[in-house]
Design a protein around this motif. Structure first.
Motif, PDB file in Angstrom:
ATOM      1  N   GLU A 104       0.735  44.539 -26.840  1.00 51.38           N
ATOM      2  CA  GLU A 104       0.739  43.482 -25.832  1.00 51.38           C
ATOM      3  C   GLU A 104      -0.444  43.643 -24.878  1.00 51.38           C
ATOM      4  O   GLU A 104      -0.675  44.717 -24.331  1.00 51.38           O
ATOM      5  CB  GLU A 104       2.052  43.531 -25.044  1.00 51.38           C
ATOM      6  N   GLY A 105      -1.204  42.574 -24.703  1.00 47.51           N
ATOM      7  CA  GLY A 105      -2.331  42.607 -23.768  1.00 47.51           C
ATOM      8  C   GLY A 105      -3.671  42.786 -24.449  1.00 47.51           C
ATOM      9  O   GLY A 105      -4.702  42.409 -23.921  1.00 47.51           O
ATOM     10  N   LEU A 106      -3.670  43.377 -25.642  1.00 47.67           N
ATOM     11  CA  LEU A 106      -4.924  43.525 -26.390  1.00 47.67           C
ATOM     12  C   LEU A 106      -5.107  42.306 -27.291  1.00 47.67           C
ATOM     13  O   LEU A 106      -4.143  41.605 -27.591  1.00 47.67           O
ATOM     14  CB  LEU A 106      -4.896  44.792 -27.264  1.00 47.67           C
ATOM     15  N   SER A 107      -6.324  42.061 -27.750  1.00 46.49           N
ATOM     16  CA  SER A 107      -6.557  40.957 -28.669  1.00 46.49           C
ATOM     17  C   SER A 107      -5.777  41.219 -29.963  1.00 46.49           C
ATOM     18  O   SER A 107      -5.455  42.364 -30.283  1.00 46.49           O
ATOM     19  CB  SER A 107      -8.045  40.845 -28.975  1.00 46.49           C
TER      20      SER A 107
ATOM     21  N   SER B 126     -12.607  49.070 -25.715  1.00 46.54           N
ATOM     22  CA  SER B 126     -13.555  48.001 -25.436  1.00 46.54           C
ATOM     23  C   SER B 126     -12.999  47.003 -24.420  1.00 46.54           C
ATOM     24  O   SER B 126     -13.678  46.618 -23.470  1.00 46.54           O
ATOM     25  CB  SER B 126     -13.890  47.316 -26.764  1.00 46.54           C
ATOM     26  N   GLU B 127     -11.739  46.599 -24.597  1.00 44.96           N
ATOM     27  CA  GLU B 127     -11.197  45.497 -23.802  1.00 44.96           C
ATOM     28  C   GLU B 127     -10.593  45.936 -22.473  1.00 44.96           C
ATOM     29  O   GLU B 127     -10.490  45.145 -21.549  1.00 44.96           O
ATOM     30  CB  GLU B 127     -10.139  44.740 -24.625  1.00 44.96           C
ATOM     31  N   VAL B 128     -10.121  47.158 -22.384  1.00 47.02           N
ATOM     32  CA  VAL B 128      -9.473  47.599 -21.143  1.00 47.02           C
ATOM     33  C   VAL B 128     -10.336  48.621 -20.395  1.00 47.02           C
ATOM     34  O   VAL B 128     -10.635  48.460 -19.223  1.00 47.02           O
ATOM     35  CB  VAL B 128      -8.057  48.170 -21.405  1.00 47.02           C
ATOM     36  N   GLU B 129     -10.788  49.641 -21.105  1.00 50.58           N
ATOM     37  CA  GLU B 129     -11.629  50.635 -20.429  1.00 50.58           C
ATOM     38  C   GLU B 129     -13.052  50.109 -20.247  1.00 50.58           C
ATOM     39  O   GLU B 129     -13.741  50.478 -19.304  1.00 50.58           O
ATOM     40  CB  GLU B 129     -11.626  51.953 -21.230  1.00 50.58           C
ATOM     41  N   GLY B 130     -13.477  49.231 -21.150  1.00 48.33           N
ATOM     42  CA  GLY B 130     -14.820  48.661 -21.034  1.00 48.33           C
ATOM     43  C   GLY B 130     -15.920  49.597 -21.492  1.00 48.33           C
ATOM     44  O   GLY B 130     -17.089  49.378 -21.209  1.00 48.33           O
TER      45      GLY B 130
ATOM     46  N   VAL C 137      -0.921  51.609 -20.330  1.00 50.38           N
ATOM     47  CA  VAL C 137      -1.986  50.667 -20.661  1.00 50.38           C
ATOM     48  C   VAL C 137      -1.505  49.225 -20.498  1.00 50.38           C
ATOM     49  O   VAL C 137      -2.187  48.391 -19.894  1.00 50.38           O
ATOM     50  CB  VAL C 137      -2.514  50.930 -22.088  1.00 50.38           C
ATOM     51  N   THR C 138      -0.302  48.929 -20.998  1.00 47.63           N
ATOM     52  CA  THR C 138       0.181  47.539 -20.897  1.00 47.63           C
ATOM     53  C   THR C 138       0.434  47.165 -19.429  1.00 47.63           C
ATOM     54  O   THR C 138       0.151  46.039 -19.020  1.00 47.63           O
ATOM     55  CB  THR C 138       1.461  47.317 -21.740  1.00 47.63           C
TER      56      THR C 138
ATOM     57  N   ALA D  65      -1.252  44.228 -14.546  1.00 47.95           N
ATOM     58  CA  ALA D  65      -1.654  44.278 -13.133  1.00 47.95           C
ATOM     59  C   ALA D  65      -2.976  43.556 -12.920  1.00 47.95           C
ATOM     60  O   ALA D  65      -3.164  42.848 -11.927  1.00 47.95           O
ATOM     61  CB  ALA D  65      -1.773  45.730 -12.691  1.00 47.95           C
ATOM     62  N   ARG D  66      -3.897  43.720 -13.878  1.00 45.81           N
ATOM     63  CA  ARG D  66      -5.193  43.046 -13.755  1.00 45.81           C
ATOM     64  C   ARG D  66      -5.037  41.530 -13.878  1.00 45.81           C
ATOM     65  O   ARG D  66      -5.710  40.781 -13.193  1.00 45.81           O
ATOM     66  CB  ARG D  66      -6.153  43.542 -14.834  1.00 45.81           C
ATOM     67  N   LYS D  67      -4.144  41.114 -14.802  1.00 45.64           N
ATOM     68  CA  LYS D  67      -3.899  39.683 -14.984  1.00 45.64           C
ATOM     69  C   LYS D  67      -3.364  39.044 -13.714  1.00 45.64           C
ATOM     70  O   LYS D  67      -3.682  37.904 -13.398  1.00 45.64           O
ATOM     71  CB  LYS D  67      -2.866  39.489 -16.107  1.00 45.64           C
ATOM     72  N   ASN D  68      -2.494  39.787 -13.026  1.00 40.79           N
ATOM     73  CA  ASN D  68      -1.827  39.241 -11.834  1.00 40.79           C
ATOM     74  C   ASN D  68      -2.748  39.135 -10.628  1.00 40.79           C
ATOM     75  O   ASN D  68      -2.378  38.582  -9.605  1.00 40.79           O
ATOM     76  CB  ASN D  68      -0.612  40.103 -11.476  1.00 40.79           C
TER      77      ASN D  68
END
Ligand code: SF4
Ligand code: SF4
Ligand code: SF4
Lengths: 239, 179
Positions: free
Chosen positions: A44-47, A164-168, A229-230, A235-238
């Motif tokens: 959940e949350g990842l592509s 890639s998508e969360v830690e960048g 992670v999820t 939290a970032r989405k909110n």
């Protein structure tokens, strides 16, 4: 460009009438309605990449089986999530995952907390339907805190996506194809010499098997904390 | 009623699964009323008998002798039960497949020894290693699979009772790989 308006679509999953946003996937709507579809590469949350194919479903009127994590919903479609045909195919998929590498559960740090192992139990697979290949890879234990054992990797790419998508950092990628494919750090360097890795450990926490684990952890300690992670993604989405 | 003829055999395993069998404790007495153990490490029978109802096999197939035995077992048994992860997946025994038979022999008979008079691998009295350790079902048809390392005694008991009573048992509730 004018954005498509998001509408609501109505359709059926296992004979239950459901509704979802027109841009949702079958898996998302099933989850919202408490209908269980097994998954492995999904987090959940990842592509969504549809890599493992555990989440295949049937659509009435079509002979194809489609991965529900990437298939968008359609008005009036009728989805079946649990037919004997699907179970047969999921057993074969799991068999091929088990047979490709060397998942010796009894000597694995994830024994008892492994998502691959629990899928086998849930679906009642007690032996592989295909012969074992046992391709050997070198273990990378160069990092001071973590270990990567490609022999236990199911190539779900959760680690690649979270990095890639969360830690960048995008320190991870896949090298090679088919049975030779493996996760690499930077340009296939030892983990300890990776310049892009921040040592955040997110990849370790989302890995469903014992392919990525904390150094020195015992089988009772190495319980993955993928909720960290999820929660972070949420939290970032909110914000 | 005549008793069910049961054999058990220990191929390439650690005997842990046979130990689990003994761990059934007093339930063994109950089973002894129903079965005759006609061949097993527990009894002193030299030749694998004919006309066996159920053979319980621990361990993977690692040598030409294992392969010969499992074929004989298949011929002489109505049903075969693969007991434990070694019999079903290769498990610990098959870890050597990552390196290959030649590398393992070299390690055992040359690299780690101070003394090897003949300068060769032993070829008399010991069976020849196969190129690859394989689970039982890659060589013969198997009727029942009961995973676990070792398979828990409760699972062994439930499965044997199920077979004797001709009823299906949901194994995933009792054991799994690595348990
Ligand atoms: S530790 Fe963090 S930065 Fe390093 S590879 Fe894993 S997710 Fe990427
Ligand atoms: S290392 Fe783990 S998370 Fe990464 S692809 Fe392999 S199984 Fe998936
Ligand atoms: S499955 Fe485990 S306990 Fe049974 S023989 Fe193999 S290593 Fe020993």
């Amino acid at each position: 460009m004018i954005k498509d308006k998001v509408r609501v679509k109505t359709f059926k999953i296992d004979d239950v009438a459901v509704t979802g946003r027109s841009d949702s996937t079958i898996l998302e709507v099933a989850k919202e309605h408490g209908i269980h579809i097994p998954t492995l590469c999904y987090l959940e949350g990842l592509s969504c990449v549809g890599a493992c194919r555990m989440c295949i479903v049937e659509i009435k009127g079509s002979s194809k089986l489609i991965p529900s994590c990437t298939a968008k919903i359609k008005e009036d479609m009728e989805v079946i999530t649990n037919s004997s045909r699907l179970i047969k195919h999921r057993k074969m998929i799991l068999s091929m995952i088990f047979a490709e590498r060397t998942h010796t559960c009894s000597v694995c740090v994830s024994n008892g907390h492994c998502e691959l192992q629990s899928q086998a139990t849930d679906i009642g697979l007690e032996h592989s339907l295909v012969p074992y290949i046992h391709k050997g890879f070198d273990v990378d234990a160069s990092h001071k805190e973590y270990v990567y054992d490609p022999n236990r990797c199911i190539l779900c790419t959760r680690c690649v996506r979270v990095c890639s998508e969360v830690e960048g950092a995008h320190a991870l990628d896949i090298l090679g194809r088919g049975i030779s494919a493996k996760i690499i750090h930077d340009m296939d360097e030892p983990w300890s010499t990776s310049e892009s890795c921040t040592s955040c450990g997110k990849c370790v926490q989302v890995c469903p098997t014992g392919a990525l684990f904390e150094k020195g952890a015992s089988a009772t300690e190495m319980v993955k904390k993928k909720s960290i992670v999820t929660n972070l993604i949420q939290a970032r989405k909110n914000k | 009623m005549s008793k069910v003829r049961v054999a058990t055999i220990w191929l390439d395993g650690c005997s842990g699964c046979h130990m689990s069998f003994l761990d059934m404790d007093e339930r063994l007495i109950e089973l002894a009323e129903l079965i005759d153990v006609v061949y097993s490490p527990y009894v002193d029978a030299k030749e694998f008998p004919t006309n066996v109802d159920l053979t319980i096999v621990e361990g993977a197939l690692s040598t030409d002798h294992d392969l010969k035995m499992i074929k004989k077992i298949r011929k002489n048994s109505k049903k075969i039960l693969a007991l434990g992860d070694c019999a079903i997946t290769g498990n610990i025994s098959a870890l050597k497949n990552l390196f290959g038979t030649e590398a393992v022999l070299k390690k055992g008979y040359f690299d780690l020894v101070d003394f090897n008079e003949s300068g060769e691998y032993p070829s008399k009295m010991v069976p020849k290693l196969l190129d690859k350790v394989i689970p039982l079902n890659e060589a013969v048809d198997i009727d029942f699979f009961v995973p676990g390392c070792p398979t828990p005694a409760d699972a062994i008991y439930e499965v044997i009772k199920g077979i004797l009573e001709n009823r299906e048992v949901d194994i995933s509730k009792l054991t799994r790989f690595g348990k």
